[in-house]
Design an enzyme around this catalytic site. Sequence first.
Site, PDB file in Angstrom:
ATOM      1  N   CYS A   1      14.648   7.251   2.386  1.00  0.00           N
ATOM      2  CA  CYS A   1      14.114   8.594   2.605  1.00  0.00           C
ATOM      3  C   CYS A   1      12.643   8.651   2.241  1.00  0.00           C
ATOM      4  O   CYS A   1      11.957   9.595   2.586  1.00  0.00           O
ATOM      5  CB  CYS A   1      14.889   9.619   1.802  1.00  0.00           C
ATOM      6  SG  CYS A   1      14.712   9.336   0.053  1.00  0.00           S
TER       7      CYS A   1
ATOM      8  N   LYS B   1      31.170  11.958  -5.296  1.00  0.00           N
ATOM      9  CA  LYS B   1      31.697  11.609  -3.966  1.00  0.00           C
ATOM     10  C   LYS B   1      30.623  10.752  -3.306  1.00  0.00           C
ATOM     11  O   LYS B   1      29.690  11.258  -2.689  1.00  0.00           O
ATOM     12  CB  LYS B   1      31.954  12.890  -3.163  1.00  0.00           C
ATOM     13  CG  LYS B   1      32.976  12.785  -2.059  1.00  0.00           C
ATOM     14  CD  LYS B   1      32.726  11.728  -1.018  1.00  0.00           C
ATOM     15  CE  LYS B   1      31.703  12.110   0.028  1.00  0.00           C
ATOM     16  NZ  LYS B   1      31.414  10.978   0.965  1.00  0.00           N
TER      17      LYS B   1
ATOM     18  N   GLU C   1      31.086   7.023   1.956  1.00  0.00           N
ATOM     19  CA  GLU C   1      32.272   6.224   2.296  1.00  0.00           C
ATOM     20  C   GLU C   1      31.883   4.916   2.980  1.00  0.00           C
ATOM     21  O   GLU C   1      32.716   4.051   3.199  1.00  0.00           O
ATOM     22  CB  GLU C   1      33.240   7.045   3.170  1.00  0.00           C
ATOM     23  CG  GLU C   1      32.734   7.404   4.565  1.00  0.00           C
ATOM     24  CD  GLU C   1      31.811   8.627   4.613  1.00  0.00           C
ATOM     25  OE1 GLU C   1      31.104   8.890   3.621  1.00  0.00           O
ATOM     26  OE2 GLU C   1      31.783   9.302   5.667  1.00  0.00           O
TER      27      GLU C   1
HETATM   28  P1  NAD Z   1      24.805  11.858   5.627  1.00  0.00           P
HETATM   29  O1  NAD Z   1      24.248  13.225   5.652  1.00  0.00           O
HETATM   30  O2  NAD Z   1      25.506  11.346   6.832  1.00  0.00           O
HETATM   31  O3  NAD Z   1      25.875  11.703   4.435  1.00  0.00           O
HETATM   32  C1  NAD Z   1      25.574  12.136   3.129  1.00  0.00           C
HETATM   33  C2  NAD Z   1      26.885  12.512   2.433  1.00  0.00           C
HETATM   34  O4  NAD Z   1      27.466  13.625   3.128  1.00  0.00           O
HETATM   35  C3  NAD Z   1      27.912  11.397   2.427  1.00  0.00           C
HETATM   36  O5  NAD Z   1      28.550  11.359   1.177  1.00  0.00           O
HETATM   37  C4  NAD Z   1      28.866  11.801   3.547  1.00  0.00           C
HETATM   38  O6  NAD Z   1      30.192  11.373   3.321  1.00  0.00           O
HETATM   39  C5  NAD Z   1      28.795  13.304   3.536  1.00  0.00           C
HETATM   40  N1  NAD Z   1      29.013  13.875   4.868  1.00  0.00           N
HETATM   41  C6  NAD Z   1      28.834  13.261   6.065  1.00  0.00           C
HETATM   42  N2  NAD Z   1      29.119  14.111   7.061  1.00  0.00           N
HETATM   43  C7  NAD Z   1      29.482  15.278   6.503  1.00  0.00           C
HETATM   44  C8  NAD Z   1      29.873  16.551   7.024  1.00  0.00           C
HETATM   45  N3  NAD Z   1      29.923  16.784   8.334  1.00  0.00           N
HETATM   46  N4  NAD Z   1      30.163  17.525   6.150  1.00  0.00           N
HETATM   47  C9  NAD Z   1      30.079  17.320   4.831  1.00  0.00           C
HETATM   48  N5  NAD Z   1      29.713  16.132   4.280  1.00  0.00           N
HETATM   49  C10 NAD Z   1      29.405  15.129   5.102  1.00  0.00           C
HETATM   50  O7  NAD Z   1      23.612  10.887   5.194  1.00  0.00           O
HETATM   51  P2  NAD Z   1      23.604   9.309   5.185  1.00  0.00           P
HETATM   52  O8  NAD Z   1      23.549   8.812   6.589  1.00  0.00           O
HETATM   53  O9  NAD Z   1      24.643   8.784   4.277  1.00  0.00           O
HETATM   54  O10 NAD Z   1      22.190   9.044   4.474  1.00  0.00           O
HETATM   55  C11 NAD Z   1      20.972   9.020   5.160  1.00  0.00           C
HETATM   56  C12 NAD Z   1      20.305  10.367   5.118  1.00  0.00           C
HETATM   57  O11 NAD Z   1      20.075  10.769   3.783  1.00  0.00           O
HETATM   58  C13 NAD Z   1      18.925  10.340   5.765  1.00  0.00           C
HETATM   59  O12 NAD Z   1      18.744  11.541   6.464  1.00  0.00           O
HETATM   60  C14 NAD Z   1      17.991  10.256   4.589  1.00  0.00           C
HETATM   61  O13 NAD Z   1      16.677  10.713   4.822  1.00  0.00           O
HETATM   62  C15 NAD Z   1      18.697  11.113   3.609  1.00  0.00           C
HETATM   63  N6  NAD Z   1      18.276  10.838   2.244  1.00  0.00           N
HETATM   64  C16 NAD Z   1      17.531  11.781   1.618  1.00  0.00           C
HETATM   65  C17 NAD Z   1      17.086  11.555   0.332  1.00  0.00           C
HETATM   66  C18 NAD Z   1      16.272  12.575  -0.402  1.00  0.00           C
HETATM   67  O14 NAD Z   1      16.208  12.515  -1.613  1.00  0.00           O
HETATM   68  N7  NAD Z   1      15.674  13.539   0.274  1.00  0.00           N
HETATM   69  C19 NAD Z   1      17.427  10.358  -0.320  1.00  0.00           C
HETATM   70  C20 NAD Z   1      18.192   9.422   0.355  1.00  0.00           C
HETATM   71  C21 NAD Z   1      18.622   9.684   1.649  1.00  0.00           C
END
Ligand code: NAD
Length: 508
Positions: free
Chosen positions: A290, A182, A185
């Site tokens: 990240c 997944k 989006e």
């Molecule tokens: P996000 O948490 O908004 O989304 C991540 C995933 O979760 C997506 O597929 C999204 O569709 C889904 N999602 C969004 N809202 C949700 C909800 N309420 N319930 C369930 N699923 C949901 O993150 P993002 O904005 O896409 O990415 C950036 C974030 O990811 C930053 O915080 C970054 O630090 C983190 N990140 C961490 C790592 C790591 O390895 N630690 C790597 C890359 C990014």
Amino acid sequence: MNAPDAIVAMRTVCHFVDGRRVIGRSGRYADVFDPNTGDVQAKVPLASAEEVDDAVRSAIAAQPAWAAVNPQRRARVMFEFKRLIELHMDELAALLSSEHGKVIADAKGDIQRGLEVIEFVCGIPHLLKGEYTQGAGGGIDVYSMRQPLGVVAGITPFNFPAMIPLWMMGPAIASGNAFILKPSERDPSTSVRLAELLIEAGLPPGVLNVVHGDKNCVEAILHHPQIKAVSFVGSSDIAQSVFQQAGASGKRVQAMGGAKNHGIVMPDADLDQAVADIIGAAYGSAGERCMALPVVVPVGEQTAVMLRARLIAAIKALKIGASTDPSVHYGPVISAAHKARIENYIRIGVEEGAELVLDGRGFSLAGHERGFFIGPSLFDHVKPVMKSYQEEIFGPVLQMVRAQTFDEALQLASKHPYGNGVAIFTRNGDAAREFADRVEVGMVGINVPIPVPVAYHSFGGWKRSGFGDLNQYGMDGVRFYTRTKTVTQRWPRGGPVTDQSFIIPTLR
Ligand code: NAD
């Protein structure tokens, strides 16, 4: 044109199930923007629980035969996948960049770091080997093996649309599982293209399915009884919720969260090199990594004064522009909402009393006035109690927190709620070694600004940056997607029957 006609005319992203593109049926869509122009360039379907179930049923049907393929043949599919990704590198990078907004060279880096995990799992026959003990007792041998879990799933963030899906699908599929991805989006198309290439490489249909979606789709995955494990990467609150929900459903789960990585600059550092490294790590990919370095900690006032002057000069030389322009250092951020969020943190920082030395707000690129661009910002005199320091901004904003001693700098990184990565810049091996030993952070760079471990180690942060006990890729990736079975065997030799024993067998 009325609204329904506009939807028909627009490119619509497909799910990918059973080896082919599948049109979404839920009737729910999200916009995919072109961050360079601010225009909607496509619609992505948001899967319903029924559509997730379709993908799981396809995966259940395909997985046993795939698990029965010998590991060397599975490795050959990975070798071919690697070749096809390299062959299609330019196309994949352009697609990825067009939805994410990172510059093309950086998009290639995103794909390359994922490709390195595929290279690692080309060695899957060796990685899956178990252990064997001959003669553990009289005529008794013991061996253990690693077996796939069955159907597993991965949920990925927007900021690495190739690398993170490849981190997950590589070890999961090479180990004999079927994998449901997944992707974010917000930039969904690269995942579908990767899935097509993996099928072209020889993967049987159904072993990798891609479903797009939002919270509803994620919850259908978390509660699906046939999905045995969930790997998540995203922001910390959602990572924690995924960890709890998937755990409560009895699944194996790893959930990586957000970050606020510190770069400690010691008085003896090579300042010119440190500045070059910090600028690239703070502002590259518009700070949407990240493993970015959004906090810099000079140790001692003299270091702070010299560092500040050099940073200002280097930041003023940065070129921001369209992701297709090879001469720019970074492109737009992912969305208008994210741009507004970053600008709000800059406002909060000012209100909290930090000194805004350079203000990236109000940046406009001629010809791309509606694009999601934001200039580089620099704060000085940021204090640990400030909200803008405690929270993740995830944009082109560098915050300077001055420390007087090595210990104070070490404590800043150690006490911060996030613990993904950290870097120390110094010429002193003793200080660097002590720092690496004591700091409460999962990945440490010594004169290395973005210490993302190579594919044969593993990736994972501490504290609010990682929930669960196994990291991404490396041997931890193989461990996460397999379970160990241990066999204790004795073969009939004839001879007298031994007496019944009601005592637990021991080796005395
Ligand atoms: P996000 O948490 O908004 O989304 C991540 C995933 O979760 C997506 O597929 C999204 O569709 C889904 N999602 C969004 N809202 C949700 C909800 N309420 N319930 C369930 N699923 C949901 O993150 P993002 O904005 O896409 O990415 C950036 C974030 O990811 C930053 O915080 C970054 O630090 C983190 N990140 C961490 C790592 C790591 O390895 N630690 C790597 C890359 C990014």
